[in-house]
Design a protein around this motif. Structure first.
Motif, PDB file in Angstrom:
ATOM      1  N   MET A   1       6.178  15.105  -7.698  1.00 41.77           N
ATOM      2  CA  MET A   1       6.465  13.673  -7.598  1.00 41.77           C
ATOM      3  C   MET A   1       7.592  13.312  -8.542  1.00 41.77           C
ATOM      4  O   MET A   1       7.602  13.735  -9.691  1.00 41.77           O
ATOM      5  CB  MET A   1       5.213  12.874  -7.927  1.00 41.77           C
ATOM      6  N   MET A   2       8.544  12.547  -8.021  1.00 45.16           N
ATOM      7  CA  MET A   2       9.644  12.087  -8.857  1.00 45.16           C
ATOM      8  C   MET A   2       9.479  10.588  -9.065  1.00 45.16           C
ATOM      9  O   MET A   2       9.426   9.825  -8.098  1.00 45.16           O
ATOM     10  CB  MET A   2      10.965  12.383  -8.152  1.00 45.16           C
ATOM     11  N   PHE A   3       9.381  10.204 -10.335  1.00 41.59           N
ATOM     12  CA  PHE A   3       9.084   8.804 -10.639  1.00 41.59           C
ATOM     13  C   PHE A   3      10.352   7.974 -10.777  1.00 41.59           C
ATOM     14  O   PHE A   3      11.435   8.478 -11.039  1.00 41.59           O
ATOM     15  CB  PHE A   3       8.263   8.705 -11.929  1.00 41.59           C
ATOM     16  N   GLN A   4      10.159   6.655 -10.657  1.00 41.82           N
ATOM     17  CA  GLN A   4      11.271   5.710 -10.770  1.00 41.82           C
ATOM     18  C   GLN A   4      11.957   5.810 -12.134  1.00 41.82           C
ATOM     19  O   GLN A   4      13.162   5.674 -12.263  1.00 41.82           O
ATOM     20  CB  GLN A   4      10.713   4.300 -10.558  1.00 41.82           C
TER      21      GLN A   4
ATOM     22  N   GLY B   1       0.789  -1.239   0.000  1.00 41.72           N
ATOM     23  CA  GLY B   1       0.000   0.000   0.000  1.00 41.72           C
ATOM     24  C   GLY B   1       0.812   1.276   0.000  1.00 41.72           C
ATOM     25  O   GLY B   1       0.269   2.375  -0.009  1.00 41.72           O
ATOM     26  N   LYS B   2       2.148   1.170  -0.030  1.00 45.68           N
ATOM     27  CA  LYS B   2       2.966   2.391   0.094  1.00 45.68           C
ATOM     28  C   LYS B   2       2.828   3.306  -1.123  1.00 45.68           C
ATOM     29  O   LYS B   2       2.738   4.518  -0.985  1.00 45.68           O
ATOM     30  CB  LYS B   2       4.431   2.052   0.392  1.00 45.68           C
ATOM     31  N   THR B   3       2.790   2.739  -2.336  1.00 45.59           N
ATOM     32  CA  THR B   3       2.648   3.582  -3.531  1.00 45.59           C
ATOM     33  C   THR B   3       1.243   4.192  -3.599  1.00 45.59           C
ATOM     34  O   THR B   3       1.078   5.334  -4.026  1.00 45.59           O
ATOM     35  CB  THR B   3       2.969   2.768  -4.812  1.00 45.59           C
TER      36      THR B   3
ATOM     37  N   LEU C   1       7.565  13.909  -3.378  1.00 48.42           N
ATOM     38  CA  LEU C   1       7.311  12.475  -3.264  1.00 48.42           C
ATOM     39  C   LEU C   1       8.286  11.731  -4.169  1.00 48.42           C
ATOM     40  O   LEU C   1       8.413  12.056  -5.349  1.00 48.42           O
ATOM     41  CB  LEU C   1       5.872  12.166  -3.689  1.00 48.42           C
ATOM     42  N   LEU C   2       8.976  10.751  -3.619  1.00 47.31           N
ATOM     43  CA  LEU C   2       9.971   9.997  -4.397  1.00 47.31           C
ATOM     44  C   LEU C   2       9.566   8.526  -4.423  1.00 47.31           C
ATOM     45  O   LEU C   2       9.537   7.862  -3.385  1.00 47.31           O
ATOM     46  CB  LEU C   2      11.356  10.144  -3.758  1.00 47.31           C
ATOM     47  N   ASP C   3       9.229   8.030  -5.600  1.00 41.92           N
ATOM     48  CA  ASP C   3       8.765   6.652  -5.735  1.00 41.92           C
ATOM     49  C   ASP C   3       9.912   5.763  -6.197  1.00 41.92           C
ATOM     50  O   ASP C   3      10.301   5.818  -7.363  1.00 41.92           O
ATOM     51  CB  ASP C   3       7.601   6.608  -6.741  1.00 41.92           C
ATOM     52  N   GLU C   4      10.470   4.973  -5.291  1.00 45.89           N
ATOM     53  CA  GLU C   4      11.618   4.094  -5.602  1.00 45.89           C
ATOM     54  C   GLU C   4      12.647   4.854  -6.449  1.00 45.89           C
ATOM     55  O   GLU C   4      13.015   4.395  -7.529  1.00 45.89           O
ATOM     56  CB  GLU C   4      11.143   2.844  -6.369  1.00 45.89           C
ATOM     57  N   PRO C   5      13.132   6.012  -6.007  1.00 50.60           N
ATOM     58  CA  PRO C   5      13.913   6.875  -6.899  1.00 50.60           C
ATOM     59  C   PRO C   5      15.274   6.310  -7.289  1.00 50.60           C
ATOM     60  O   PRO C   5      15.849   6.712  -8.280  1.00 50.60           O
ATOM     61  CB  PRO C   5      14.090   8.155  -6.083  1.00 50.60           C
ATOM     62  N   LEU C   6      15.782   5.365  -6.487  1.00 51.49           N
ATOM     63  CA  LEU C   6      17.141   4.883  -6.758  1.00 51.49           C
ATOM     64  C   LEU C   6      17.138   3.455  -7.296  1.00 51.49           C
ATOM     65  O   LEU C   6      18.185   2.816  -7.403  1.00 51.49           O
ATOM     66  CB  LEU C   6      17.999   4.961  -5.482  1.00 51.49           C
ATOM     67  N   GLY C   7      15.940   2.958  -7.616  1.00 45.39           N
ATOM     68  CA  GLY C   7      15.802   1.569  -8.052  1.00 45.39           C
ATOM     69  C   GLY C   7      16.632   1.201  -9.266  1.00 45.39           C
ATOM     70  O   GLY C   7      17.097   0.070  -9.406  1.00 45.39           O
ATOM     71  N   ALA C   8      16.861   2.162 -10.160  1.00 38.01           N
ATOM     72  CA  ALA C   8      17.551   1.854 -11.419  1.00 38.01           C
ATOM     73  C   ALA C   8      19.075   1.957 -11.304  1.00 38.01           C
ATOM     74  O   ALA C   8      19.788   1.690 -12.265  1.00 38.01           O
ATOM     75  CB  ALA C   8      17.049   2.800 -12.511  1.00 38.01           C
TER      76      ALA C   8
ATOM     77  N   ILE D   1       9.548   9.224   0.811  1.00 40.89           N
ATOM     78  CA  ILE D   1      10.133   8.266  -0.135  1.00 40.89           C
ATOM     79  C   ILE D   1       9.460   6.905   0.038  1.00 40.89           C
ATOM     80  O   ILE D   1       9.198   6.467   1.159  1.00 40.89           O
ATOM     81  CB  ILE D   1      11.667   8.169   0.081  1.00 40.89           C
ATOM     82  N   VAL D   2       9.142   6.275  -1.083  1.00 36.39           N
ATOM     83  CA  VAL D   2       8.610   4.915  -1.077  1.00 36.39           C
ATOM     84  C   VAL D   2       9.751   3.992  -1.471  1.00 36.39           C
ATOM     85  O   VAL D   2      10.419   4.234  -2.473  1.00 36.39           O
ATOM     86  CB  VAL D   2       7.461   4.785  -2.102  1.00 36.39           C
ATOM     87  N   THR D   3       9.986   2.957  -0.664  1.00 41.10           N
ATOM     88  CA  THR D   3      11.060   2.024  -1.008  1.00 41.10           C
ATOM     89  C   THR D   3      10.761   0.655  -0.417  1.00 41.10           C
ATOM     90  O   THR D   3      10.048   0.545   0.586  1.00 41.10           O
ATOM     91  CB  THR D   3      12.433   2.546  -0.519  1.00 41.10           C
ATOM     92  N   HIS D   4      11.287  -0.390  -1.064  1.00 34.53           N
ATOM     93  CA  HIS D   4      11.196  -1.725  -0.431  1.00 34.53           C
ATOM     94  C   HIS D   4      12.585  -2.129   0.055  1.00 34.53           C
ATOM     95  O   HIS D   4      12.800  -3.218   0.556  1.00 34.53           O
ATOM     96  CB  HIS D   4      10.640  -2.757  -1.419  1.00 34.53           C
ATOM     97  N   ASP D   5      13.557  -1.194  -0.108  1.00 33.69           N
ATOM     98  CA  ASP D   5      14.945  -1.452   0.264  1.00 33.69           C
ATOM     99  C   ASP D   5      15.175  -0.943   1.689  1.00 33.69           C
ATOM    100  O   ASP D   5      15.260   0.254   1.933  1.00 33.69           O
ATOM    101  CB  ASP D   5      15.864  -0.724  -0.732  1.00 33.69           C
ATOM    102  N   GLN D   6      15.259  -1.901   2.633  1.00 38.16           N
ATOM    103  CA  GLN D   6      15.345  -1.507   4.055  1.00 38.16           C
ATOM    104  C   GLN D   6      16.587  -0.671   4.340  1.00 38.16           C
ATOM    105  O   GLN D   6      16.536   0.290   5.102  1.00 38.16           O
ATOM    106  CB  GLN D   6      15.337  -2.755   4.936  1.00 38.16           C
TER     107      GLN D   6
END
Length: 374
Positions: free
Chosen positions: A93-96, A55-57, A170-177, A203-208
């Motif tokens: 908002m800054m997208f992935q 539900g974070k996004t 808002l940063l959605d998984e901004p460093l994923g790439a 920031i939304v992230t799944h990276d702890q």
């Protein structure tokens, strides 16, 4: 960890910048956000952390105005957002994917939003130059996105998002790439920029590791609910549940029945094994189910029996993970439980004395772990 000097959330008089009040969001039969209430304060770097589908996004998209709550209210700076369209919110908002315009130069990408607002030329020039300096991109201003690296593209997207001076980014998984090394460098840049601009970042992230590095507070989510909100240090050292302890970092969890003895609690966890002794302020009843969570770095390992340890258990080395600076030993107990113990590698490899199949003792103090009810 980004532990700020301020802790506005502890000030009862502080006014939150963002307020979620009993927000529920459904997509058909699926509940993405379940009766969520949460405050986020000005100048915070707030991380929403959790597995995919927690539900974070959805929370972020509701803040941006792309989705509307099914129930409840969202306030930004005291204003109810119910009828405010995305382009009228002081939110960016800054997208992935960064979503840069490939045919425009770095300079024009950053200026794009300002030009659309009809700002005068001088004001645009000054603001773009300021953003280029802030993100250390001045010498790349004339280049197109395909002529710069992934990390630089990420900074262009950030500069463009900050150019309009939003109250909230808002940063959605901004460093994923980005690859691991670049991601770590960029995390510190993000913290630096957030501090300099004073903008509130969510920031939304799944990276702890990312959440623990950048955030002033972390909200650990599961199935549309926030399970715990706290500073990274509190989340790591004092998780409120097995779920949070297990989600953040490496942890050993032993479950058993409580046997309170004054300030301490003994845990009966396996036939023929000594009770584990823990210290807690939580009240446990005799026979109540209890979970003991302890981090591997707080477990000592030795070939000799430790004499004065509050807790000591015998086992044999099942596996060794060598990570350069640390080694993690997987020790199998007679019960079949496997406990991880971690040691810092201060010596060269050839000087170590513990190896596979060795009989060993593991030990820890009664304050090293956390006792959890759920």
């Amino acid at each position: 960890m980004n532990q700020p000097v301020f802790a506005t959330w502890n000030d009862p008089d502080a006014k939150p910048l963002i307020q979620f009040r009993n927000v529920t969001k459904r997509f058909g039969d699926f509940t993405a956000i379940d009766d969520l209430t949460q405050d986020i304060f000005e100048k915070e770097f707030f991380a929403l952390l959790g597995p995919s589908g927690c539900g974070k996004t959805t929370m972020m998209r509701m803040l941006a105005g792309f989705d509307m709550p099914s129930e409840g209210q969202i306030f930004i700076a005291g204003q109810d957002m119910a009828r405010i369209p995305p382009n009228k919110r002081a939110v960016n908002m800054m997208f992935q994917s960064y979503a840069l315009f490939p045919h425009l130069s770095v300079w024009d990408n950053i200026a794009f939003g300002l030009k659309r607002e009809g700002k005068d030329k001088e004001a645009i020039n000054a603001r773009v130059e300021e953003m280029l300096r802030l993100t250390r991109l001045s010498k790349f201003a004339k280049r197109k996105p395909h002529q710069i690296s992934g990390g630089q593209r990420q900074r262009v997207a950030l500069a463009r998002s900050l150019a309009k001076a939003p109250k909230l980014l808002l940063l959605d998984e901004p460093l994923g790439a980005l690859d691991k090394k670049l991601r770590q460098d960029t995390q510190f840049e993000l913290m630096d920029i957030q501090e300099k601009t004073g903008t509130t970042f969510v920031i939304v992230t799944h990276d702890q590791e990312e959440a623990m590095t950048v955030a002033s507070r972390v909200a650990v989510m599961d199935e549309g609910r926030i399970i715990q909100v706290a500073t990274p240090a509190q989340i790591y050292e004092a998780p409120n549940s097995v779920y949070v302890a297990d989600f953040i970092g490496d942890v050993n969890i032993i479950s058993g029945r409580a046997k309170p003895t004054g300030e301490k609690v003994a845990i009966q966890w396996a036939e023929g094994q000594p009770d584990i002794l823990g210290t807690t302020t939580t009240k446990f009843d005799a026979g109540q189910e209890i979970h003991f969570a302890i981090r591997p770095e707080k477990v000592a390992i030795s070939t000799e029996e430790p004499l004065d340890a509050a807790n000591k258990l015998q086992g044999k080395v099942l596996d060794i993970a060598y990570l350069g600076n640390i080694s993690t030993y997987h020790v199998e107990l007679p019960t079949g439980h496997v406990i991880k113990a971690q040691t810092a590698n201060t010596r060269r490899l050839s000087r170590r004395q513990i190896t596979w199949e060795d009989p060993v003792w593991i030990s820890f103090t009664d304050t090293a772990g956390v006792l959890l009810e759920r």
